[in-house]
Design a protein around this motif. Sequence first.
Motif, PDB file in Angstrom:
ATOM      1  N   THR A  92      14.369  -1.139   8.535  1.00 14.96           N
ATOM      2  CA  THR A  92      14.362  -2.597   8.385  1.00 14.96           C
ATOM      3  C   THR A  92      12.929  -3.131   8.368  1.00 14.96           C
ATOM      4  O   THR A  92      12.578  -3.988   7.552  1.00 14.96           O
ATOM      5  CB  THR A  92      15.149  -3.248   9.541  1.00 14.96           C
ATOM      6  OG1 THR A  92      16.471  -2.726   9.555  1.00 14.96           O
ATOM      7  CG2 THR A  92      15.203  -4.750   9.373  1.00 14.96           C
ATOM      8  N   ASP A  93      12.088  -2.601   9.263  1.00 16.89           N
ATOM      9  CA  ASP A  93      10.694  -3.031   9.287  1.00 16.89           C
ATOM     10  C   ASP A  93       9.980  -2.688   7.989  1.00 16.89           C
ATOM     11  O   ASP A  93       9.198  -3.482   7.458  1.00 16.89           O
ATOM     12  CB  ASP A  93       9.962  -2.355  10.459  1.00 16.89           C
ATOM     13  CG  ASP A  93      10.475  -2.875  11.803  1.00 16.89           C
ATOM     14  OD1 ASP A  93      11.115  -3.943  11.803  1.00 16.89           O
ATOM     15  OD2 ASP A  93      10.228  -2.195  12.822  1.00 16.89           O
ATOM     16  N   VAL A  94      10.218  -1.523   7.472  1.00 16.94           N
ATOM     17  CA  VAL A  94       9.598  -1.105   6.208  1.00 16.94           C
ATOM     18  C   VAL A  94      10.029  -2.022   5.073  1.00 16.94           C
ATOM     19  O   VAL A  94       9.229  -2.439   4.223  1.00 16.94           O
ATOM     20  CB  VAL A  94       9.948   0.365   5.898  1.00 16.94           C
ATOM     21  CG1 VAL A  94       9.506   0.726   4.488  1.00 16.94           C
ATOM     22  CG2 VAL A  94       9.298   1.285   6.912  1.00 16.94           C
ATOM     23  N   ALA A  95      11.325  -2.360   5.048  1.00 20.98           N
ATOM     24  CA  ALA A  95      11.843  -3.243   4.002  1.00 20.98           C
ATOM     25  C   ALA A  95      11.204  -4.622   4.095  1.00 20.98           C
ATOM     26  O   ALA A  95      10.824  -5.236   3.084  1.00 20.98           O
ATOM     27  CB  ALA A  95      13.360  -3.334   4.096  1.00 20.98           C
ATOM     28  N   LEU A  96      11.050  -5.140   5.331  1.00 20.31           N
ATOM     29  CA  LEU A  96      10.425  -6.445   5.525  1.00 20.31           C
ATOM     30  C   LEU A  96       8.964  -6.423   5.083  1.00 20.31           C
ATOM     31  O   LEU A  96       8.465  -7.364   4.445  1.00 20.31           O
ATOM     32  CB  LEU A  96      10.520  -6.862   6.996  1.00 20.31           C
ATOM     33  CG  LEU A  96      11.918  -7.271   7.491  1.00 20.31           C
ATOM     34  CD1 LEU A  96      11.903  -7.522   8.992  1.00 20.31           C
ATOM     35  CD2 LEU A  96      12.416  -8.512   6.753  1.00 20.31           C
ATOM     36  N   LEU A  97       8.253  -5.343   5.428  1.00 22.89           N
ATOM     37  CA  LEU A  97       6.862  -5.230   5.005  1.00 22.89           C
ATOM     38  C   LEU A  97       6.733  -5.165   3.489  1.00 22.89           C
ATOM     39  O   LEU A  97       5.813  -5.750   2.897  1.00 22.89           O
ATOM     40  CB  LEU A  97       6.226  -3.990   5.639  1.00 22.89           C
ATOM     41  CG  LEU A  97       5.971  -4.057   7.143  1.00 22.89           C
ATOM     42  CD1 LEU A  97       5.476  -2.712   7.666  1.00 22.89           C
ATOM     43  CD2 LEU A  97       4.949  -5.142   7.462  1.00 22.89           C
ATOM     44  N   ALA A  98       7.670  -4.457   2.853  1.00 21.06           N
ATOM     45  CA  ALA A  98       7.654  -4.367   1.388  1.00 21.06           C
ATOM     46  C   ALA A  98       7.892  -5.745   0.776  1.00 21.06           C
ATOM     47  O   ALA A  98       7.239  -6.144  -0.203  1.00 21.06           O
ATOM     48  CB  ALA A  98       8.713  -3.375   0.921  1.00 21.06           C
ATOM     49  N   GLN A  99       8.845  -6.488   1.357  1.00 23.75           N
ATOM     50  CA  GLN A  99       9.120  -7.835   0.847  1.00 23.75           C
ATOM     51  C   GLN A  99       7.911  -8.751   1.061  1.00 23.75           C
ATOM     52  O   GLN A  99       7.556  -9.573   0.198  1.00 23.75           O
ATOM     53  CB  GLN A  99      10.348  -8.418   1.539  1.00 23.75           C
ATOM     54  CG  GLN A  99      11.662  -7.746   1.145  1.00 23.75           C
ATOM     55  CD  GLN A  99      12.842  -8.322   1.895  1.00 23.75           C
ATOM     56  OE1 GLN A  99      12.692  -9.211   2.720  1.00 23.75           O
ATOM     57  NE2 GLN A  99      14.021  -7.798   1.616  1.00 23.75           N
ATOM     58  N   LEU A 100       7.248  -8.623   2.230  1.00 20.08           N
ATOM     59  CA  LEU A 100       6.050  -9.427   2.501  1.00 20.08           C
ATOM     60  C   LEU A 100       4.935  -9.099   1.517  1.00 20.08           C
ATOM     61  O   LEU A 100       4.239  -9.995   1.015  1.00 20.08           O
ATOM     62  CB  LEU A 100       5.587  -9.160   3.935  1.00 20.08           C
ATOM     63  CG  LEU A 100       4.363  -9.956   4.400  1.00 20.08           C
ATOM     64  CD1 LEU A 100       4.645 -11.447   4.343  1.00 20.08           C
ATOM     65  CD2 LEU A 100       3.965  -9.538   5.817  1.00 20.08           C
ATOM     66  N   ASP A 101       4.760  -7.813   1.237  1.00 18.31           N
ATOM     67  CA  ASP A 101       3.752  -7.395   0.249  1.00 18.31           C
ATOM     68  C   ASP A 101       4.046  -7.983  -1.116  1.00 18.31           C
ATOM     69  O   ASP A 101       3.150  -8.467  -1.820  1.00 18.31           O
ATOM     70  CB  ASP A 101       3.740  -5.868   0.151  1.00 18.31           C
ATOM     71  CG  ASP A 101       2.464  -5.289   0.712  1.00 18.31           C
ATOM     72  OD1 ASP A 101       1.614  -6.084   1.139  1.00 18.31           O
ATOM     73  OD2 ASP A 101       2.327  -4.054   0.720  1.00 18.31           O
ATOM     74  N   GLN A 102       5.299  -7.925  -1.506  1.00 15.68           N
ATOM     75  CA  GLN A 102       5.709  -8.451  -2.815  1.00 15.68           C
ATOM     76  C   GLN A 102       5.481  -9.959  -2.884  1.00 15.68           C
ATOM     77  O   GLN A 102       4.998 -10.478  -3.897  1.00 15.68           O
ATOM     78  CB  GLN A 102       7.189  -8.121  -3.044  1.00 15.68           C
ATOM     79  CG  GLN A 102       7.675  -8.438  -4.456  1.00 15.68           C
ATOM     80  CD  GLN A 102       9.115  -7.981  -4.657  1.00 15.68           C
ATOM     81  OE1 GLN A 102       9.734  -7.463  -3.744  1.00 15.68           O
ATOM     82  NE2 GLN A 102       9.617  -8.177  -5.847  1.00 15.68           N
ATOM     83  N   ALA A 103       5.816 -10.646  -1.778  1.00 15.66           N
ATOM     84  CA  ALA A 103       5.611 -12.093  -1.752  1.00 15.66           C
ATOM     85  C   ALA A 103       4.126 -12.439  -1.816  1.00 15.66           C
ATOM     86  O   ALA A 103       3.712 -13.380  -2.501  1.00 15.66           O
ATOM     87  CB  ALA A 103       6.229 -12.685  -0.484  1.00 15.66           C
ATOM     88  N   ARG A 104       3.273 -11.629  -1.127  1.00 14.35           N
ATOM     89  CA  ARG A 104       1.836 -11.862  -1.149  1.00 14.35           C
ATOM     90  C   ARG A 104       1.267 -11.659  -2.557  1.00 14.35           C
ATOM     91  O   ARG A 104       0.437 -12.451  -3.032  1.00 14.35           O
ATOM     92  CB  ARG A 104       1.138 -10.924  -0.156  1.00 14.35           C
ATOM     93  CG  ARG A 104      -0.349 -11.216   0.002  1.00 14.35           C
ATOM     94  CD  ARG A 104      -1.018 -10.270   0.986  1.00 14.35           C
ATOM     95  NE  ARG A 104      -0.533 -10.475   2.339  1.00 14.35           N
ATOM     96  CZ  ARG A 104       0.210  -9.622   3.002  1.00 14.35           C
ATOM     97  NH1 ARG A 104       0.612  -8.478   2.432  1.00 14.35           N
ATOM     98  NH2 ARG A 104       0.596  -9.868   4.232  1.00 14.35           N
TER      99      ARG A 104
END
Length: 211
Positions: free
Chosen positions: A39-51
């Motif tokens: 879940t943390d990895v998925a959230l970080l990936a989404q944050l990276d994509q949003a950035r």
Amino acid sequence: MSEETPGFEEKPEVPADGTPEEPETAASADKAAPAGDATDVALLAQLDQARKALEERTADLQRLQAEYQNYRRRVERDRVTVKEIAVASLLTDLLPVLDDVGRARDHGELVGGFKSVAESLETVVAKMGLQQFGKEGEPFDPTIHEALMHSYAPDVTETTCVAILQPGYRIGERTIRPARVAVAEPQPGAAPAKDDAKSSADEESGAPEEG
């Protein structure tokens, strides 16, 4: 050889407190931990994509702003250019009238109501940026003068405007009509007058006579 008792099954050992062990508990804990990490990895990936999306949108906005500023400058430059061309065209059409006014002034015919109208016209064209140039005695400059007559004169040291046949006009740095002039050049082979005067002065202030 011993005989097995029919129907006898071995039972698992029961702890002293009578509570059976739960072997699946440890496995469940092991499975829960990887789920949290995923879940943390998925959230970080989404944050990276949003950035990255934010950076792209910011770059797009900056590019659009720069293009808009360039467009505004281009429009303003074109507007000024069109205005200058329109003013220059109008003033060019008025030059013959200004020439007539100048000739009338030279002949003493600029009197009465005609004088008032002529002065008002000259004031208006001056406010529009029209400037007259061309004077007798100034050096000839082919970029702003048009030579209509040519002669030689002993009292000039360079090609000089000796008569202004028609004044020139400019708007700012833009020449809309060159000054039409008569020019004179030094006599071929003639020494400049200042050099002759210098030679005479040198002769008069020569070395003292010998005794």
